[in-house]
Design an enzyme around this catalytic site. Structure first.
Site: not given
Ligand code: AHM
Ligand code: MG
Length: 283
Positions: A35, A41, A64-65, A83, A85-86, A229
């Site tokens: 990503d 991040d 996670e990164e 994680d 910055l989720d 997560e």
């Molecule tokens: P990220 O870690 O890349 O930010 O993705 C995780 C996020 C979660 O916070 C969230 O519940 C989910 O992606 C949302 O995905 P979607 O848009 O497919 O529903």
């Molecule tokens: Mg995340």
């Protein structure tokens, strides 16, 4: 463990400041799963790394990164998976985002090895929730002069009113679609921001409901990563009197990821909604 929780408060204050004041744009880097990374991040990740590296209880950390586990102190007891910055895809539109931590016994990166979990919500107010096995999660909110004050412990009711269905509907299985529709037919209200931290936090503080991220055609194993997560939130939900299972009806806390970045279909809710899910899925 308390020392670690105290450091999480420092981390919360620092990242909150960065979100409010620093550049929200993309960096020129990618993370472990390819990503694009935001500058935030990268900054959050390195801030957490530097803070946790100074804690003697910490044996190692995984972000996670990043691809690899990073050794910290050979005598430490815990591996912290985080994680940084989720929900970074919604930070630019000024929705709430979060940081998630799973604190595992070193050498046991699985549901059974998870000793404690915590998350930070960067919203209009800064909040922290920490959970250890068998006790209702503790909830802190920032106040005057940046100090955290303790709120009531987090406890779910038997049944809630919120339905937070993740993923892309056109790829859902007919079973999942029928189940989500049936909750709306019962009167559940849609609440979904696209950030799992605020979406799950809302269910926890409003006393119940369901958050789902199923396996679907486009993502058979779901999207959410187990170590960073799904398992930490499973501990929070169970400690609050709710449940967290996968699409085969297994407790998430009974699962072991095949590799650190493995994902799983996951469902978090109060008892009633998880019971309904089991009926619908036949698990
Ligand atoms: P990220 O870690 O890349 O930010 O993705 C995780 C996020 C979660 O916070 C969230 O519940 C989910 O992606 C949302 O995905 P979607 O848009 O497919 O529903
Ligand atoms: Mg995340």
């Amino acid at each position: 463990m308390l020392t670690i929780f105290e450091r999480l408060k420092d981390i919360a204050l620092e990242i909150d400041k960065a979100i409010k004041n620093e550049d929200l744009g993309y960096s020129d880097q990618q993370n472990a799963t390819g990503d694009e990374q935001l500058k935030l991040d990268v900054a959050s990740d390195s801030l957490i790394e530097h803070t946790l590296k100074k804690v003697s209880l910490v044996h190692s950390i995984i972000s996670e990164e990043k691809e690899e586990i990073m050794p910290v102190n050979p005598d430490g007891k815990y591996t912290i998976c985080y994680d940084p910055l989720d929900g970074s895809s919604i930070v630019d539109v000024n929705l709430s985002v979060g940081t998630i931590f799973g604190i595992y016994d070193r050498g046991n990166l699985s549901g059974s090895g998870l000793r404690a979990a915590a998350y930070i919500v960067y919203g209009p107010r800064l909040e922290l929730v920490v959970a250890v096995r068998g006790k209702a999660p503790r909830h802190y909110r920032s106040g005057a002069r940046g100090l955290f004050s303790s709120r009531a412990p987090v406890r779910l009711n038997e049944k809630g009113k919120i339905n937070a269905p993740g993923g892309t509907q056109k790829y859902w299985s007919p079973t999942h679609k029928a189940f989500i529709d049936s909750l709306f037919q019962e009167g559940y209200r849609l609440r979904y921001s696209g950030g799992m931290v605020p979406d799950l936090h809302q269910i926890l503080l409003k006393g119940g409901g369901l958050f789902s991220y199923p396996g679907a055609q486009d993502r058979p194993k779901g999207k959410l990563r187990m170590l960073f997560e799904a398992l930490p939130f499973a501990m929070v939900f169970e400690s609050a009197g709710g449940e967290a299972i996968d699409d085969r009806g297994r407790r998430l806390l009974d699962l072991t990821p095949e590799h650190p970045h493995a994902t799983t279909p996951c469902f978090f809710g109060s008892k009633y909604e998880i019971g309904k899910l089991r009926e619908a899925y036949g698990v």
